[in-house]
Design a protein around this motif. Structure first.
Motif: not given
Length: 100
Positions: A47-62
């Motif tokens: 069927f599939g795999t459920f996992s947790a992913i962590t996204r790093k802090a980053r700088t974005g733009r408004n």
């Protein structure tokens, strides 16, 4: 498919009442959520795999002002389909291609 439709299908397929099927679904969701919160993966073979992913802090733009903003680190859930689901989606894509 909405949750109520899924519960009805589960009840019909497993010979349960809708209340029992809803409890089973809620238990499944709670179990997966708990495992992901603990940092574990949940694998359902085929069927599939459920996992947790962590996204790093980053700088974005408004987008309105173009001003730089800080986006905090975030952990979210991810689902990777297993072989049977991948085959299912590739068969649908192949059948649409043949029809054209």
């Amino acid at each position: 498919m909405k949750k109520s439709e899924l519960v009805a299908k589960m009840a019909e397929g497993a010979g349960l009442t809708k209340a029992q099927a809803e409890k089973a679904l809620a238990s499944f969701i709670a179990g997966v959520t708990g495992a992901l919160t603990a940092g574990d993966k949940v694998t359902l073979v085929g069927f599939g795999t459920f996992s947790a992913i962590t996204r790093k802090a980053r700088t974005g733009r408004n987008p309105q002002t173009g001003k730089a903003i800080k986006i905090a680190a975030k952990t979210s859930g991810k689902f990777s389909p297993g072989k049977s689901l991948k085959d299912l989606t590739s068969k649908k894509a192949a059948s649409k291609t043949k029809k054209k």
